[in-house]
Structures are given as C-alpha cells and as structure tokens.
Design a protein around this motif. Structure first.
Motif, mmCIF file in Angstrom:
data_model
loop_
_atom_site.group_PDB
_atom_site.id
_atom_site.type_symbol
_atom_site.label_atom_id
_atom_site.label_comp_id
_atom_site.label_asym_id
_atom_site.label_seq_id
_atom_site.Cartn_x
_atom_site.Cartn_y
_atom_site.Cartn_z
ATOM 1 N N GLU A 113 0.826 -1.204 0.000
ATOM 2 C CA GLU A 113 0.000 0.000 0.000
ATOM 3 C C GLU A 113 0.859 1.253 0.000
ATOM 4 O OE1 GLU A 113 -2.452 -0.454 3.394
ATOM 5 O OE2 GLU A 113 -3.902 -1.790 2.404
ATOM 6 N N ARG A 114 1.960 1.198 0.752
ATOM 7 C CA ARG A 114 2.863 2.350 0.743
ATOM 8 C C ARG A 114 3.476 2.548 -0.640
ATOM 9 N NH1 ARG A 114 6.109 1.136 6.408
ATOM 10 N NH2 ARG A 114 4.436 1.830 7.831
ATOM 11 N N ARG A 115 3.815 1.434 -1.287
ATOM 12 C CA ARG A 115 4.389 1.541 -2.623
ATOM 13 C C ARG A 115 3.360 2.095 -3.604
ATOM 14 N NH1 ARG A 115 4.751 -1.694 -7.190
ATOM 15 N NH2 ARG A 115 6.656 -1.391 -8.401
ATOM 16 N N ILE A 116 2.111 1.605 -3.504
ATOM 17 C CA ILE A 116 1.060 2.108 -4.390
ATOM 18 C C ILE A 116 0.812 3.587 -4.123
ATOM 19 C CG2 ILE A 116 -1.406 1.918 -4.927
ATOM 20 C CD1 ILE A 116 -1.161 -1.078 -4.393
ATOM 21 N N SER A 117 0.778 3.947 -2.820
ATOM 22 C CA SER A 117 0.580 5.359 -2.479
ATOM 23 C C SER A 117 1.727 6.206 -3.003
ATOM 24 C CB SER A 117 0.466 5.504 -0.957
ATOM 25 O OG SER A 117 0.351 6.858 -0.598
ATOM 26 N N HIS A 118 2.942 5.645 -2.906
ATOM 27 C CA HIS A 118 4.097 6.391 -3.425
ATOM 28 C C HIS A 118 3.996 6.564 -4.935
ATOM 29 C CE1 HIS A 118 8.293 7.751 -3.668
ATOM 30 N NE2 HIS A 118 8.415 6.947 -4.715
ATOM 31 N N LEU A 119 3.593 5.474 -5.628
ATOM 32 C CA LEU A 119 3.463 5.574 -7.077
ATOM 33 C C LEU A 119 2.324 6.508 -7.473
ATOM 34 C CD1 LEU A 119 3.984 1.832 -8.117
ATOM 35 C CD2 LEU A 119 5.596 3.718 -8.346
ATOM 36 N N ALA A 120 1.267 6.536 -6.646
ATOM 37 C CA ALA A 120 0.141 7.419 -6.957
ATOM 38 C C ALA A 120 0.507 8.884 -6.788
ATOM 39 C CB ALA A 120 -1.055 7.076 -6.071
ATOM 40 N N ARG A 121 1.521 9.160 -5.975
ATOM 41 C CA ARG A 121 1.873 10.543 -5.682
ATOM 42 C C ARG A 121 3.257 10.926 -6.174
ATOM 43 N NH1 ARG A 121 -1.476 12.726 -2.091
ATOM 44 N NH2 ARG A 121 0.079 14.271 -1.476
ATOM 45 N N ASN A 122 3.951 9.973 -6.770
ATOM 46 C CA ASN A 122 5.304 10.248 -7.247
ATOM 47 C C ASN A 122 5.501 9.644 -8.626
ATOM 48 O OD1 ASN A 122 7.069 11.353 -4.738
ATOM 49 N ND2 ASN A 122 5.571 9.878 -4.019
ATOM 50 N N ASP A 123 6.391 10.243 -9.374
ATOM 51 C CA ASP A 123 6.709 9.769 -10.709
ATOM 52 C C ASP A 123 7.496 8.469 -10.609
ATOM 53 O OD1 ASP A 123 7.063 9.923 -13.577
ATOM 54 O OD2 ASP A 123 9.127 10.469 -13.145
ATOM 55 N N SER A 124 7.064 7.441 -11.321
ATOM 56 C CA SER A 124 7.702 6.127 -11.213
ATOM 57 C C SER A 124 9.110 6.111 -11.786
ATOM 58 C CB SER A 124 6.848 5.076 -11.930
ATOM 59 O OG SER A 124 6.688 5.410 -13.300
ATOM 60 N N LEU A 125 9.423 6.996 -12.718
ATOM 61 C CA LEU A 125 10.744 6.994 -13.347
ATOM 62 C C LEU A 125 11.760 7.780 -12.534
ATOM 63 C CD1 LEU A 125 12.614 6.351 -15.746
ATOM 64 C CD2 LEU A 125 11.760 8.441 -16.847
ATOM 65 N N THR A 126 11.425 8.991 -12.164
ATOM 66 C CA THR A 126 12.398 9.878 -11.512
ATOM 67 C C THR A 126 12.270 9.913 -10.003
ATOM 68 O OG1 THR A 126 10.929 11.792 -11.696
ATOM 69 C CG2 THR A 126 12.375 11.330 -13.558
ATOM 70 N N GLY A 127 11.132 9.471 -9.457
ATOM 71 C CA GLY A 127 10.923 9.553 -8.024
ATOM 72 C C GLY A 127 10.460 10.918 -7.542
ATOM 73 N N LEU A 128 10.385 11.889 -8.437
ATOM 74 C CA LEU A 128 9.891 13.214 -8.058
ATOM 75 C C LEU A 128 8.381 13.168 -7.836
ATOM 76 C CD1 LEU A 128 11.803 15.545 -10.564
ATOM 77 C CD2 LEU A 128 12.231 15.313 -8.113
ATOM 78 N N PRO A 129 7.835 14.085 -7.046
ATOM 79 C CA PRO A 129 6.377 14.165 -6.920
ATOM 80 C C PRO A 129 5.733 14.346 -8.292
ATOM 81 C CG PRO A 129 7.439 15.514 -5.251
ATOM 82 C CD PRO A 129 8.530 15.058 -6.168
ATOM 83 N N ASN A 130 4.510 13.788 -8.461
ATOM 84 C CA ASN A 130 3.824 13.877 -9.740
ATOM 85 C C ASN A 130 2.811 15.025 -9.740
ATOM 86 O OD1 ASN A 130 1.786 12.900 -8.157
ATOM 87 N ND2 ASN A 130 1.658 10.912 -9.156
ATOM 88 N N ARG A 131 1.960 15.036 -10.736
ATOM 89 C CA ARG A 131 1.002 16.137 -10.889
ATOM 90 C C ARG A 131 0.050 16.227 -9.689
ATOM 91 N NH1 ARG A 131 -0.764 18.989 -15.313
ATOM 92 N NH2 ARG A 131 0.460 17.621 -16.686
#
Length: 774
Positions: free
Chosen positions: A348-366
C-alpha cells in the motif's frame, strides 16, 4: 496423640495402606470427574453426575470399610448388614449432591458443593460406625466427632474450590490431595473419638471372621469395579476430547494466518503460523496471557476485521484480527485469526508512493504538485512565491537518436540534479514527459530569477551515455503569486504561457509572465477551442470564387474557400485560423468537412463546373488521403474529373517521395491535381519535374506587382512559356483590373481568377451562370 495412637496401635498397617491406596485412586478419579462435570454443558451433566456419585461414594465407602477391617480394638467385632448397605447409599447420594452443587456457574457453588461432600462423607462414616458392634461397650468423644465434622466440611469446600479454579496451575494434583486429606481426617479423627469396652456381641450381627471375608471381597469387587468403570469412562471422554482438539488443531494449523484459541485470557491452542509471527515455539504459547501479544483485545468487536498491532520478540508488527466468540454453558472461547499486514502495508505504501510520485524519476507527480500548490497558497496567504514551469529543449532529439531508454536515463539524471539543487522550502515535481514545475518561496522578482537560473543550471549538466555527452536545454516560465494570479489554475496557466514564450525566444531561457506579451498565446488557445466548437456546431461556411477562361470568358470552375462565421455575422480571416488549425491537428477534421461539403454542393449544381479544393500539407502527409477522397466521391456522387485538388510546392518539399506517391494515387482516381502559389517557392522547377501536374496556379503576388515591376512581367512571361512547353494550363490568381486581364490575354494565359470576375460568395448561381461577364 490419641488419633495417632489409634492409627498406629489399633490398626493393621497393611490394611491401612490398602485403604490409603483406594482413597488416593478414588480421589484422583473423583477430582477429574468433578473437573469434567464443570466443563461440560448442563444438558450433558446427568450421566457424569451419576458416574461421579457412584465413583465418589464407592471411594469413600471402600476406604472406610477397609480401614475398619484394619481396626483391631482387642475384642471381637461385628457389622450390621442393613446399616452397612445404607452407608454406601448415603455416600453415593452425598457425592452426587456435592458434584451437582459444585458444577453450578456461580462463585459460591464450589464451596457449597465441597461442604455437601464433607457432610456426605461424615454421614457415611457415622452411619457405617452405627453398624459396628463388639463384645464391649462403645463410647464416643463428642469433641473429636465435632472436629471430624469440621475437618470434613472445610476440607471438602477447599478441595472443590481448588478444583473449580481453572487458572491454578497444579489444581489437578491439589484437588485429589485435598480430597484424600478430607477423607483421612474424617475417618481417623472419628476413630479417635471411639472407645471400646468388652461386652458380648448380638446374635443377628456378622462376626469379624464372617465380615472380614465378605467385606474384603465386596470392597475389592465393588470398589475397583466402580473405579475402573469411572476411569474407563473418563478415558474415553478424554480420548474423544483429544480427538476433537486434534481435529481443531489440524484445521487451524492448515491456515496460512495465525490462529489462536483463548479462554479466560489464556491461550488454549495456537498454530505454527501464529508462533512464527510471535517468534516463539508452539509449546511456549499455551497457557500464556493473550494480552502479552495482542493489544486491546477486549475492545475488539466480534465477527469484524480490526487492524491492530502484534507485540513480538522483535518489536511490534501491523496485523489484521478477526475475532469470533464460541460460548459453551461452562466456558467462553475466543478464536482469533491474525493476518500479517507487513507485506500489504508495504504494498500500500508503494502504491501510495506511485500514486503521488513519478515512477521513473521519483519526483512528486502532478497530483502531489496540485496538493502542494493548494497548501502553499493557503499557507502563504498574501505572501509571495513563484511558480516555475520548466520544459526541456531538444529532448525529442535524444529519444529519436538514442532511443527511449537513454532518454529515460537523461530524465533520471536531470531529476537527480534538480533534487540536489532544491533548497529547503522549495518543491520540485515532474508533470510528465519533459515537463517539470517548481514552487519557490521568494522575496522579490530577482530572487525568483536567481532560483530559476540555479535550477536551469542544474538541469543542463551533461550526462555521459552511449559514448556521447547528452545534454538538454531548459525553458523556464515564471508566474508570481499573488501578483500574476488570484487562483491556482490561472497561476499554472500563466506560468505555462511564460514558459512557451521562453521556449520560442532566442535571447533568453527564463521569462516572467507578462500579460501583454502573452496575450497572443492566449488568443491562440481561444482560437483552438473555438475551432473545435465551430466544427461541432457547424459554424463553417464555404464561399466560392469563380474561375474563367481568358480566351472565351466562360466559367471553367470554382474554388471553394473556407469561411468562419461569428455570432455577430463577421468572419475570421482564414489566415488567422488555418495556421493554428495546422499546428494543432484540427486541420484534418476541418479539411475533411471542406472536401465533403464542396463535393456535395458541386454535385447539386445544374452545370457540371469543376470544383477546386485546397489541401493542407498536413492532410497531404496522411497516407489514407486517397481512400478518404474516394469515399467522399462515392458518398456525394460527384464525378472525379470535376474535382481539382490544389497543393502548394511547400507540401511536396517536406517529403517528395511520399507526397508524389499519394498524388499518383489521387490521379488514378481521375482527380485533377493543381500546383497552387507557383513561383513563391525555391524549388518550383524541380517540383514540376517530379510530378505531372494538371494545372499551375500563378501566385497573386505577381499580379499586384505587374504595373510597377518590370521583373514581374518577365516572370509571368517565363511561367506562361514554361507552361506552354510542358503542356500544362496556367491559371493566374489575383486579377483585379482590366489591364491585368488584357496583359494575360496577350501573353496566352489560359484561365484567370480574381476580384475582377467576382468576389467569393456563399451562393453565386453556379447552376445557371456560364459566362464570367456576369
């Protein structure tokens, strides 16, 4: 001392030992039966109560009479058979009443049942002693009798209370020991109260010799038979319960979740999965308090999933617990299913991280950026911060030359540099592709520009990959809060506008939002939205400009011209919206609508005039253009020879081979192809050589310069001569005066088109007019 003297001097030690053996064995059996009766359901107790009454009564009676056989008062003794039998019956009834009372589910019940047991033992003893006769006078010491009664009742109450205490570890040993002590205390204290003086026996009593033989056989047969039956019954019950526990153990052991059975706060059973969660051996769990591992167990509702934490040897882990209550009349069990949530929480933490962060760069997403922007606006209030919209330059070239894998490496490299260059309080995110944004707290515009330059410098650091130094530029647009916007959506839009201006600029890579300079971009967006709406709501119109023969003046055809009518009746010039439509891709659906509408209207004309339709370079680049033209001709019923498609030489120059292939397919359909705006390009002659056009349209710029520029006349003569030599008809555009028409007639031009013949109009009477003189 009197009791001890009676025990040692007046009793046969071997028979006393036998009585003690019977008492111990019987007490153990009675203790286990009492525990079983308390544990069982009320509806199942009657057979066990009967068995307990028989076994307990037999134990007391056998112990008493074997001990009486061991008694040697020094005179001949005898026993009355009726009272002897009555004493056995009293012992059984007393034990039955005792275990019945002791099994009641009340705190006072064990003590009451034990008291009844003591009284039953007392009654059996003294009734049995009433059957005792001897050739002597029998005297009783009432003080010893009273002590024996008190010892029996207190001992019985204590024994039954200990047997009912399920949390006591050694109750299975203590209960039989207290029962033995109760029986022995009563018997030998009661015997100490007895004094025998010589006298003659009665005629109807059994003598000692007769009684000794009969009683020994009776005691042996009755006592051990009854005890053996009780032991066998208890063993069968224990075996059945053990099999049930084994089946339950197999069931819970087969579960992948941790399973735990708890009763009165203690672990009754646990599977290996739960033991592994706790980090303990299986046998180390049973008997321990459940609270040692599970937090807040009492507050968990039954038949519901509750998330909690499990205390283990290595710390605390998240778990999900399902509690089920199983109640019996004598005990309540709680069955716990414990599921390890560590892997699910990590997922769930990984999914939450992917939902809020860019999977390639690790930066926050839109998503994270928008939330951060809203929080920043709420935090800063009237304070100032800058929003930086960042776009990479030449990134597409890297993908095209080295592949997307290398492009991803470059994006990761740029993101890492951005993270290192970001200061405390600043926020950087990747929106997608090569777009980044940054939120920077600032004091003034200079601070915003400094931050933008710092981030841009970090982004343009080169990356060594594929034996090459890869580098991208960065265009940054800056919008300030609250100077440039009062809403977050407007702030984002303004930063984008500034970024596009920086991307188009050759002088700077960083631009601030300026309303006046960015109005053109804003207008461009409005036009794009308006084009979509106009196409959906059918707000486009086709106007037609006639084409006529120079020699005869007869109409040869019409050129379809697109017009965009506004709500006030005015028109937006095609030069204002066609380039935008081409850049945004809207020219494809618009061009298809123009082609279909022009063919449909031309098919309805009374005269079979030719209809000319312009093709955009974007349309010409699509390989399915011939299929679309063929489909429209079939739908509208227009003859192919009446359709003339006009293209510019610029459209051919971009991809000569591809365009030539498409034009040849169109020619095979029977459609005419004309070169529009001839003379404005730099490769007109090579274009004519590449494809046999059906007509050449001379650009209108030559007509406007015909009166004042001698070179224009020379070029027109050359183009007309070229057309004549190649046998390609020439049509001159932009003819507005009689002098221009006379010159073209003199030079042998084939067709003309312009305001002199008529302005473009919605309806021009194409069905009846055949002469350009109109």
């Amino acid at each position: 001392m009197r009791v001890l003297d009676c025990l040692t001097q007046d009793h046969n030690p071997w028979l006393v030992g036998l009585a003690a053996l019977i008492c111990v064995v019987g007490s153990v059996v009675l203790g286990h039966l009492y525990t079983r009766i308390r544990r069982g359901a009320a509806r199942d107790r009657l057979p066990w109560v009967f068995l307990g009454a028989v076994a307990g009564g037999a134990t007391i009676w056998c112990t008493h009479f074997v001990a009486m056989l061991a008694y040697k008062p020094g005179v001949e003794i005898a026993y009355a058979p009726l009272l002897t039998g009555v004493s056995l019956l009293v012992a059984m009834v007393g034990c039955g009443v005792a275990v019945t009372l002791g099994s009641i589910r009340q705190p006072w019940a064990p003590a009451l049942g034990g008291t009844a047991f003591g009284l039953g033992v007392t009654a059996m003893h003294y009734i049995g002693m009433s059957a005792f006769t001897a050739e002597a006078f029998v005297q009783w010491n009432m003080a010893y009798v009273a002590v024996s009664v008190i010892a029996a009742t207190v001992g019985g109450a204590l024994a039954f209370s200990v047997g009912a205490e399920t949390t006591l570890r050694h109750r299975r040993i203590l209960t039989p020991a207290l029962l033995v002590l109760t029986i022995v205390s009563l018997h030998f204290t009661g015997m100490g109260a007895l004094t025998v003086l010589p006298f003659a026996p009665s005629d109807d009593a059994w003598t000692l010799t007769e009684a000794e033989t009969l009683l020994a056989v009776g005691v042996a047969v009755v006592g051990f038979l009854i005890l053996g039956t009780a032991v066998a019954s208890y063993a069968l019950d224990e075996q059945s319960e053990r099999q049930s526990r084994d089946r339950l153990g197999s069931l819970i052991e087969g579960s992948v979740d941790g399973m735990l059975v708890e009763a009165e706060g203690r672990v009754v059973m646990a599977n290996r999965a739960f033991a592994e969660l706790c980090g303990l051996a299986d046998e180390a769990l049973v008997g321990r308090a459940v609270a040692d591992w599970v937090e807040d167990l009492d507050s968990m509702p039954p038949n519901a999933l509750v998330q909690s934490r499990l205390t283990t040897a290595d710390g605390s882990i998240p778990v999900e617990i399902a509690v089920r209550i199983e109640a019996t009349p004598d005990q309540t069990f709680r069955i716990l299913a414990v599921r390890d949530l560590r892997s699910r929480v990590a997922q769930e933490r990984r999914i939450s991280h992917l939902a809020r962060n860019d999977s390639l760069t690790g930066l926050p997403n839109r998503t994270s950026f928008l939330e951060k922007l809203d929080r920043t606006v709420a935090t800063f209030g009237e304070g100032q911060f800058a929003l930086l919209a960042i776009d990479l330059n030449r990134f597409k070239e890297v993908n095209d030359l080295y592949g997307h894998a290398v492009g991803d490496q470059l994006l990761t490299h740029i993101a890492g540099n951005l993270k290192q260059a970001t200061l405390d309080g600043e926020f950087v995110a990747r929106l997608g592709g090569d777009e980044f944004v940054a939120i920077v707290p600032i004091a003034d515009r200079e601070a915003a520009h400094t931050a933008a330059e710092r981030l841009r410098t970090a982004m343009v650091q080169p990356l060594m990959a594929e034996h090459a130094e890869l580098q991208c530029g960065a265009a940054i647009g800056i919008a300030l809060w609250p100077d440039d916007a009062s809403e977050t959506s407007v702030l984002i839009n303004n930063a984008d506008l500034a970024m596009y201006r920086a991307k188009a600029s050759l002088a700077t890579d960083v631009c601030f939002y300026e309303e006046a300079m960015d109005e053109a971009v804003r207008q461009r967006r409005r036009v794009t939205l308006g084009l979509r709406e106009a196409l959906e709501k059918n707000r486009f119109e086709l106007h037609y400009q006639l084409q006529a023969s120079v020699e005869t003046g007869l109409i040869t055809g019409y050129e379809a011209l697109l017009r965009w009518r506004q709500a006030d009746g005015s028109f937006i010039p095609p030069s204002d919206f066609i380039p935008i439509a081409e850049e945004t891709g809207m020219i494809l659906p618009i061009g298809e609508w123009v082609l279909r509408q022009a063919c449909a209207e031309a098919a309805s004309w009374a005269e079979p005039h030719r209809i000319a339709v312009n093709l955009s370079p974007v349309q010409l680049s699509h390989i399915d253009l011939p299929r679309l033209v063929h489909q429209i001709l079939l739908e509208t019923g227009l003859s192919p020879y009446r359709l003339e498609l006009e293209i510019t030489e610029t459209a051919m120059i971009s991809d000569m081979e591809r365009t030539t292939h498409i034009l040849r397919q169109l020619k095979l359909l029977g459609v005419s192809v004309a070169m529009d705006d001839f003379g404005t390009g730099y490769s007109s002659l090579s274009t004519l050589r590449a494809f046999p056009f059906d007509k050449i349209k001379l650009d209108r710029s030559f007509m406007s310069e015909l009166d004042g520029e001698p070179q224009s006349k020379a070029i027109i003569r050359a183009v007309l001569a070229l057309g004549e030599s190649l046998a390609i008809p020439i049509l001159a555009e932009g003819v507005e005066t009689q002098e221009q028409l006379a010159f073209l007639r003199e030079q042998g031009c084939d067709e003309v088109q312009g305001y002199l013949l008529g302005r473009p109009a919605r309806l021009i009477g194409a069905g009846t007019t055949t002469s350009a003189a109109a």
